[in-house]
Design a protein around this motif. Structure first.
Motif, mmCIF file in Angstrom:
data_model
loop_
_atom_site.group_PDB
_atom_site.id
_atom_site.type_symbol
_atom_site.label_atom_id
_atom_site.label_comp_id
_atom_site.label_asym_id
_atom_site.label_seq_id
_atom_site.Cartn_x
_atom_site.Cartn_y
_atom_site.Cartn_z
ATOM 1 N N ASP A 62 0.861 -1.187 0.000
ATOM 2 C CA ASP A 62 0.000 0.000 0.000
ATOM 3 C C ASP A 62 0.897 1.236 0.000
ATOM 4 N N ASN A 63 0.283 2.411 0.209
ATOM 5 C CA ASN A 63 1.091 3.633 0.069
ATOM 6 C C ASN A 63 2.113 3.827 1.189
ATOM 7 N N ASP A 64 2.109 2.937 2.210
ATOM 8 C CA ASP A 64 3.110 3.022 3.279
ATOM 9 C C ASP A 64 4.241 2.011 3.111
ATOM 10 N N THR A 65 4.209 1.232 2.018
ATOM 11 C CA THR A 65 5.210 0.166 1.870
ATOM 12 C C THR A 65 6.024 0.366 0.592
ATOM 13 N N PRO A 66 7.193 0.994 0.691
ATOM 14 C CA PRO A 66 8.025 1.172 -0.505
ATOM 15 C C PRO A 66 8.330 -0.181 -1.156
ATOM 16 N N LEU A 67 8.235 -0.201 -2.471
ATOM 17 C CA LEU A 67 8.360 -1.440 -3.241
ATOM 18 C C LEU A 67 9.545 -1.318 -4.187
ATOM 19 N N TRP A 68 10.423 -2.310 -4.172
ATOM 20 C CA TRP A 68 11.571 -2.320 -5.088
ATOM 21 C C TRP A 68 11.319 -3.337 -6.184
ATOM 22 N N LEU A 69 11.602 -2.957 -7.427
ATOM 23 C CA LEU A 69 11.451 -3.862 -8.571
ATOM 24 C C LEU A 69 12.824 -4.216 -9.112
ATOM 25 N N ASP A 70 13.024 -5.491 -9.442
ATOM 26 C CA ASP A 70 14.317 -5.853 -10.034
ATOM 27 C C ASP A 70 14.378 -5.284 -11.455
ATOM 28 N N PRO A 71 15.570 -5.268 -12.084
ATOM 29 C CA PRO A 71 15.712 -4.588 -13.381
ATOM 30 C C PRO A 71 14.716 -5.061 -14.443
ATOM 31 N N ALA A 72 14.384 -6.344 -14.456
ATOM 32 C CA ALA A 72 13.456 -6.856 -15.480
ATOM 33 C C ALA A 72 12.070 -6.232 -15.342
ATOM 34 N N LEU A 73 11.646 -5.986 -14.098
ATOM 35 C CA LEU A 73 10.323 -5.384 -13.865
ATOM 36 C C LEU A 73 10.403 -3.859 -13.952
ATOM 37 N N GLN A 74 11.504 -3.303 -13.442
ATOM 38 C CA GLN A 74 11.698 -1.844 -13.466
ATOM 39 C C GLN A 74 11.673 -1.317 -14.903
ATOM 40 N N ALA A 75 12.107 -2.162 -15.838
ATOM 41 C CA ALA A 75 12.184 -1.745 -17.244
ATOM 42 C C ALA A 75 10.807 -1.595 -17.883
ATOM 43 N N SER A 76 9.766 -2.110 -17.234
ATOM 44 C CA SER A 76 8.426 -2.071 -17.824
ATOM 45 C C SER A 76 7.600 -0.924 -17.255
ATOM 46 N N ALA A 77 7.332 0.075 -18.092
ATOM 47 C CA ALA A 77 6.490 1.197 -17.656
ATOM 48 C C ALA A 77 5.087 0.701 -17.317
ATOM 49 N N ALA A 78 4.618 -0.321 -18.045
ATOM 50 C CA ALA A 78 3.267 -0.853 -17.805
ATOM 51 C C ALA A 78 3.176 -1.461 -16.406
ATOM 52 N N ILE A 79 4.204 -2.191 -16.004
ATOM 53 C CA ILE A 79 4.193 -2.801 -14.664
ATOM 54 C C ILE A 79 4.275 -1.722 -13.590
#
Length: 203
Positions: A62-79
């Motif tokens: 939720d808006n209180d939980t910072p979320l990190w995406l690995d490079p494969a997911l970070q590369a997707s604007a849709a995700i």
């Protein structure tokens, strides 16, 4: 327009019921490490984020939980926009800032100690890793022991990092600090809480 539609579609059809079902499955999997808790495909996130991992993210973030995406997911604007729209979770700048981390390619994942370990006073501030794995049977077999496991349990998650067992032994030593792991497959979820001991099964 297509991007906007992609980021809005594919969320929970019944947000309260779906989130509760997913949350309960994750809690059951944490309580019984190595057990697989089935999960219906409640979410349809953009690829390469899987339906199971997407549902777990929607239920936990939720808006209180910072979320990190690995490079494969970070590369997707849709995700990024899909997760932002459905969870409101801010993207963490570094793995050490993250409450949750979504990992699409676990084999290439950075070391576990690069994520937030929590503190002695607040061990729950560590990162929970959500790993997308193809299955729990085709990887190197892992023998699990510890709380919630009667004698031992065995899972063999695919695509795990090469030195995972060594890293996990270090993770155990940091207790009560350390990371927890949720393994998301097409069938459901299995969990490795930080209290679980892992041994490789030597042939």
């Amino acid at each position: 327009m297509e991007m906007a539609a992609q980021s809005i579609e594919g969320g929970f059809a019944d947000p309260v019921f779906n989130a509760q079902t997913v949350f309960r499955a994750v809690m059951d999997a944490m309580a019984r490490p190595g057990s697989v808790q089935p999960l219906p495909a409640f979410a349809r996130p953009p690829v390469p984020l899987s339906a199971t991992a997407g549902a777990v993210a929607l239920a936990l973030c939720d808006n209180d939980t910072p979320l990190w995406l690995d490079p494969a997911l970070q590369a997707s604007a849709a995700i990024r926009s899909w997760l932002g729209f459905h969870t409101g979770a801010p993207l963490a700048n570094t793995p050490a800032d993250a409450h949750f981390a979504l990992i699409a390619t676990p084999a290439e994942m950075m070391a576990l100690d690069g994520f937030s370990q929590g503190t002695q006073d607040y061990p729950d501030r560590s990162t929970t890793l959500i790993l997308l794995v193809r299955d729990l049977v085709s990887g190197a077999p892992l023998l699990l022991e510890g709380p919630g496991i009667e004698t031992s349990a065995t899972i063999a998650p695919a695509q795990m990092p090469r030195h995972f067992v060594e890293q996990w032994k270090q993770n155990i030593k940091r207790f009560p600090r350390g990371v927890d792991i949720i393994l998301a497959t097409a069938e459901g979820v299995a969990c490795l809480p930080r209290t679980t001991r892992i041994k490789t099964m030597e042939a």
